[in-house]
Design a protein around this motif. Structure first.
Motif, PDB file in Angstrom:
ATOM      1  N   GLU A  37       0.835  -1.193   0.000  1.00  0.00           N
ATOM      2  CA  GLU A  37       0.000   0.000   0.000  1.00  0.00           C
ATOM      3  C   GLU A  37       0.877   1.253   0.000  1.00  0.00           C
ATOM      4  OE1 GLU A  37      -2.915   1.896   3.297  1.00  0.00           O
ATOM      5  OE2 GLU A  37      -3.228  -0.221   2.817  1.00  0.00           O
ATOM      6  N   ASP A  38       0.539   2.206  -0.849  1.00  0.00           N
ATOM      7  CA  ASP A  38       1.320   3.433  -0.958  1.00  0.00           C
ATOM      8  C   ASP A  38       0.702   4.494  -0.042  1.00  0.00           C
ATOM      9  OD1 ASP A  38       3.171   5.291  -1.727  1.00  0.00           O
ATOM     10  OD2 ASP A  38       2.158   5.811  -3.605  1.00  0.00           O
ATOM     11  N   ASN A  39       1.155   4.530   1.219  1.00  0.00           N
ATOM     12  CA  ASN A  39       0.608   5.491   2.174  1.00  0.00           C
ATOM     13  C   ASN A  39       1.679   6.368   2.802  1.00  0.00           C
ATOM     14  OD1 ASN A  39       1.795   3.545   3.692  1.00  0.00           O
ATOM     15  ND2 ASN A  39      -0.016   2.968   4.843  1.00  0.00           N
ATOM     16  N   GLY A  40       2.872   6.373   2.236  1.00  0.00           N
ATOM     17  CA  GLY A  40       3.934   7.252   2.708  1.00  0.00           C
ATOM     18  C   GLY A  40       4.707   6.736   3.914  1.00  0.00           C
ATOM     19  N   ILE A  41       4.335   5.582   4.445  1.00  0.00           N
ATOM     20  CA  ILE A  41       5.043   5.007   5.591  1.00  0.00           C
ATOM     21  C   ILE A  41       6.148   4.098   5.065  1.00  0.00           C
ATOM     22  CG2 ILE A  41       4.808   3.513   7.619  1.00  0.00           C
ATOM     23  CD1 ILE A  41       1.877   4.343   7.767  1.00  0.00           C
ATOM     24  N   PRO A  42       7.368   4.206   5.607  1.00  0.00           N
ATOM     25  CA  PRO A  42       8.448   3.315   5.169  1.00  0.00           C
ATOM     26  C   PRO A  42       8.076   1.851   5.434  1.00  0.00           C
ATOM     27  CG  PRO A  42       9.322   5.085   6.536  1.00  0.00           C
ATOM     28  CD  PRO A  42       7.838   5.170   6.607  1.00  0.00           C
ATOM     29  N   VAL A  43       8.577   0.979   4.600  1.00  0.00           N
ATOM     30  CA  VAL A  43       8.200  -0.429   4.685  1.00  0.00           C
ATOM     31  C   VAL A  43       8.617  -1.055   6.020  1.00  0.00           C
ATOM     32  CG1 VAL A  43      10.272  -1.387   3.607  1.00  0.00           C
ATOM     33  CG2 VAL A  43       8.098  -2.570   3.364  1.00  0.00           C
ATOM     34  N   HIS A  44       9.690  -0.573   6.622  1.00  0.00           N
ATOM     35  CA  HIS A  44      10.128  -1.159   7.884  1.00  0.00           C
ATOM     36  C   HIS A  44       9.278  -0.707   9.071  1.00  0.00           C
ATOM     37  CE1 HIS A  44      12.483   2.558   7.386  1.00  0.00           C
ATOM     38  NE2 HIS A  44      12.386   2.680   8.704  1.00  0.00           N
ATOM     39  N   LEU A  45       8.327   0.198   8.837  1.00  0.00           N
ATOM     40  CA  LEU A  45       7.425   0.639   9.905  1.00  0.00           C
ATOM     41  C   LEU A  45       5.968   0.259   9.654  1.00  0.00           C
ATOM     42  CD1 LEU A  45       8.855   4.204  10.586  1.00  0.00           C
ATOM     43  CD2 LEU A  45       9.229   2.121  11.895  1.00  0.00           C
ATOM     44  N   LYS A  46       5.691  -0.427   8.559  1.00  0.00           N
ATOM     45  CA  LYS A  46       4.309  -0.763   8.205  1.00  0.00           C
ATOM     46  C   LYS A  46       3.736  -1.892   9.048  1.00  0.00           C
ATOM     47  CE  LYS A  46       3.974   0.919   3.529  1.00  0.00           C
ATOM     48  NZ  LYS A  46       3.577   0.624   2.162  1.00  0.00           N
ATOM     49  N   GLY A  47       4.538  -2.546   9.839  1.00  0.00           N
ATOM     50  CA  GLY A  47       4.059  -3.664  10.643  1.00  0.00           C
ATOM     51  C   GLY A  47       3.296  -3.250  11.880  1.00  0.00           C
ATOM     52  N   GLY A  48       3.288  -1.972  12.200  1.00  0.00           N
ATOM     53  CA  GLY A  48       2.516  -1.509  13.343  1.00  0.00           C
ATOM     54  C   GLY A  48       3.396  -0.989  14.468  1.00  0.00           C
ATOM     55  N   ILE A  49       2.824  -0.999  15.671  1.00  0.00           N
ATOM     56  CA  ILE A  49       3.492  -0.425  16.845  1.00  0.00           C
ATOM     57  C   ILE A  49       4.748  -1.212  17.215  1.00  0.00           C
ATOM     58  CG2 ILE A  49       2.110  -1.667  18.542  1.00  0.00           C
ATOM     59  CD1 ILE A  49       2.823   1.942  19.046  1.00  0.00           C
ATOM     60  N   ALA A  50       4.735  -2.518  17.024  1.00  0.00           N
ATOM     61  CA  ALA A  50       5.902  -3.329  17.359  1.00  0.00           C
ATOM     62  C   ALA A  50       7.097  -2.930  16.498  1.00  0.00           C
ATOM     63  CB  ALA A  50       5.587  -4.813  17.181  1.00  0.00           C
ATOM     64  N   ASP A  51       6.860  -2.695  15.208  1.00  0.00           N
ATOM     65  CA  ASP A  51       7.942  -2.265  14.325  1.00  0.00           C
ATOM     66  C   ASP A  51       8.479  -0.903  14.734  1.00  0.00           C
ATOM     67  OD1 ASP A  51       7.897  -4.542  12.831  1.00  0.00           O
ATOM     68  OD2 ASP A  51       6.823  -3.673  11.124  1.00  0.00           O
ATOM     69  N   ALA A  52       7.590   0.000  15.119  1.00  0.00           N
ATOM     70  CA  ALA A  52       8.015   1.337  15.542  1.00  0.00           C
ATOM     71  C   ALA A  52       8.863   1.250  16.810  1.00  0.00           C
ATOM     72  CB  ALA A  52       6.807   2.236  15.764  1.00  0.00           C
ATOM     73  N   LEU A  53       8.434   0.418  17.757  1.00  0.00           N
ATOM     74  CA  LEU A  53       9.213   0.261  18.996  1.00  0.00           C
ATOM     75  C   LEU A  53      10.577  -0.365  18.732  1.00  0.00           C
ATOM     76  CD1 LEU A  53       6.447  -0.885  21.489  1.00  0.00           C
ATOM     77  CD2 LEU A  53       7.623   1.308  21.430  1.00  0.00           C
ATOM     78  N   LEU A  54      10.619  -1.378  17.885  1.00  0.00           N
ATOM     79  CA  LEU A  54      11.907  -2.001  17.548  1.00  0.00           C
ATOM     80  C   LEU A  54      12.825  -1.008  16.834  1.00  0.00           C
ATOM     81  CD1 LEU A  54      10.806  -5.549  16.399  1.00  0.00           C
ATOM     82  CD2 LEU A  54      12.269  -4.994  18.336  1.00  0.00           C
ATOM     83  N   TYR A  55      12.253  -0.200  15.939  1.00  0.00           N
ATOM     84  CA  TYR A  55      13.033   0.795  15.213  1.00  0.00           C
ATOM     85  C   TYR A  55      13.620   1.827  16.176  1.00  0.00           C
ATOM     86  CZ  TYR A  55      14.107   4.668  12.092  1.00  0.00           C
ATOM     87  OH  TYR A  55      14.741   5.682  11.441  1.00  0.00           O
ATOM     88  N   ARG A  56      12.783   2.314  17.103  1.00  0.00           N
ATOM     89  CA  ARG A  56      13.266   3.314  18.059  1.00  0.00           C
ATOM     90  C   ARG A  56      14.316   2.738  18.991  1.00  0.00           C
ATOM     91  NH1 ARG A  56       7.397   5.879  19.066  1.00  0.00           N
ATOM     92  NH2 ARG A  56       7.379   7.215  17.228  1.00  0.00           N
ATOM     93  N   ALA A  57      14.106   1.514  19.453  1.00  0.00           N
ATOM     94  CA  ALA A  57      15.093   0.874  20.329  1.00  0.00           C
ATOM     95  C   ALA A  57      16.415   0.689  19.602  1.00  0.00           C
ATOM     96  CB  ALA A  57      14.563  -0.470  20.824  1.00  0.00           C
ATOM     97  N   THR A  58      16.350   0.304  18.339  1.00  0.00           N
ATOM     98  CA  THR A  58      17.563   0.134  17.544  1.00  0.00           C
ATOM     99  C   THR A  58      18.292   1.460  17.369  1.00  0.00           C
ATOM    100  OG1 THR A  58      16.546  -1.702  16.363  1.00  0.00           O
ATOM    101  CG2 THR A  58      18.471  -0.692  15.341  1.00  0.00           C
ATOM    102  N   MET A  59      17.548   2.520  17.094  1.00  0.00           N
ATOM    103  CA  MET A  59      18.172   3.836  16.919  1.00  0.00           C
ATOM    104  C   MET A  59      18.799   4.326  18.225  1.00  0.00           C
ATOM    105  SD  MET A  59      18.162   4.952  13.889  1.00  0.00           S
ATOM    106  CE  MET A  59      18.398   3.325  13.250  1.00  0.00           C
ATOM    107  N   ILE A  60      18.104   4.128  19.345  1.00  0.00           N
ATOM    108  CA  ILE A  60      18.654   4.550  20.641  1.00  0.00           C
ATOM    109  C   ILE A  60      19.944   3.792  20.946  1.00  0.00           C
ATOM    110  CG2 ILE A  60      18.235   4.440  23.141  1.00  0.00           C
ATOM    111  CD1 ILE A  60      15.287   5.137  22.483  1.00  0.00           C
ATOM    112  N   LEU A  61      19.933   2.476  20.723  1.00  0.00           N
ATOM    113  CA  LEU A  61      21.141   1.688  20.975  1.00  0.00           C
ATOM    114  C   LEU A  61      22.279   2.076  20.037  1.00  0.00           C
ATOM    115  CD1 LEU A  61      19.594  -1.822  21.622  1.00  0.00           C
ATOM    116  CD2 LEU A  61      20.806  -0.392  23.265  1.00  0.00           C
ATOM    117  N   THR A  62      21.944   2.386  18.797  1.00  0.00           N
ATOM    118  CA  THR A  62      22.971   2.775  17.826  1.00  0.00           C
ATOM    119  C   THR A  62      23.595   4.117  18.195  1.00  0.00           C
ATOM    120  OG1 THR A  62      21.819   1.584  16.090  1.00  0.00           O
ATOM    121  CG2 THR A  62      23.410   3.237  15.391  1.00  0.00           C
ATOM    122  N   VAL A  63      22.764   5.100  18.494  1.00  0.00           N
ATOM    123  CA  VAL A  63      23.273   6.425  18.863  1.00  0.00           C
ATOM    124  C   VAL A  63      24.041   6.343  20.181  1.00  0.00           C
ATOM    125  CG1 VAL A  63      22.577   8.752  19.550  1.00  0.00           C
ATOM    126  CG2 VAL A  63      21.539   7.675  17.552  1.00  0.00           C
ATOM    127  N   GLY A  64      23.499   5.610  21.148  1.00  0.00           N
ATOM    128  CA  GLY A  64      24.183   5.453  22.432  1.00  0.00           C
ATOM    129  C   GLY A  64      25.519   4.748  22.285  1.00  0.00           C
TER     130      GLY A  64
END
Length: 83
Positions: A37-64
């Motif tokens: 579906e073309d709704n402007g959301i990146p494919v790695h975030l289309k899975g819902g809240i779980a994908d968003a949480l995993l993405y944020r946790a990954t970014m926090i760990l990477t930056v940290g």
């Protein structure tokens, strides 16, 4: 004794049988529609809240981790003074 063995053989054959397999519903077409579906959301975030949480946790760990590595590099590059 022989009756017990025959009963055990019958039980083993019955539990291994493929006739009682559970049928699962094919959900692939639904997932394909969701991810294509073309709704402007990146494919790695289309899975819902779980994908968003995993993405944020990954970014926090990477930056940290990057900040900690730079800090350790700075500490290692300036040796302590010998008194």
């Amino acid at each position: 004794m022989l009756r017990n063995l025959l009963g055990l053989r019958h039980l083993a054959r019955r539990t291994i049988s493929t006739a009682s397999r559970r049928q699962f519903e094919n959900k692939v077409p639904e997932k394909q529609k969701l991810f294509q579906e073309d709704n402007g959301i990146p494919v790695h975030l289309k899975g819902g809240i779980a994908d968003a949480l995993l993405y944020r946790a990954t970014m926090i760990l990477t930056v940290g981790g990057t900040a900690y590595a730079i800090y350790q590099l700075a500490v290692a590059s300036f040796p302590k003074k010998q008194d």
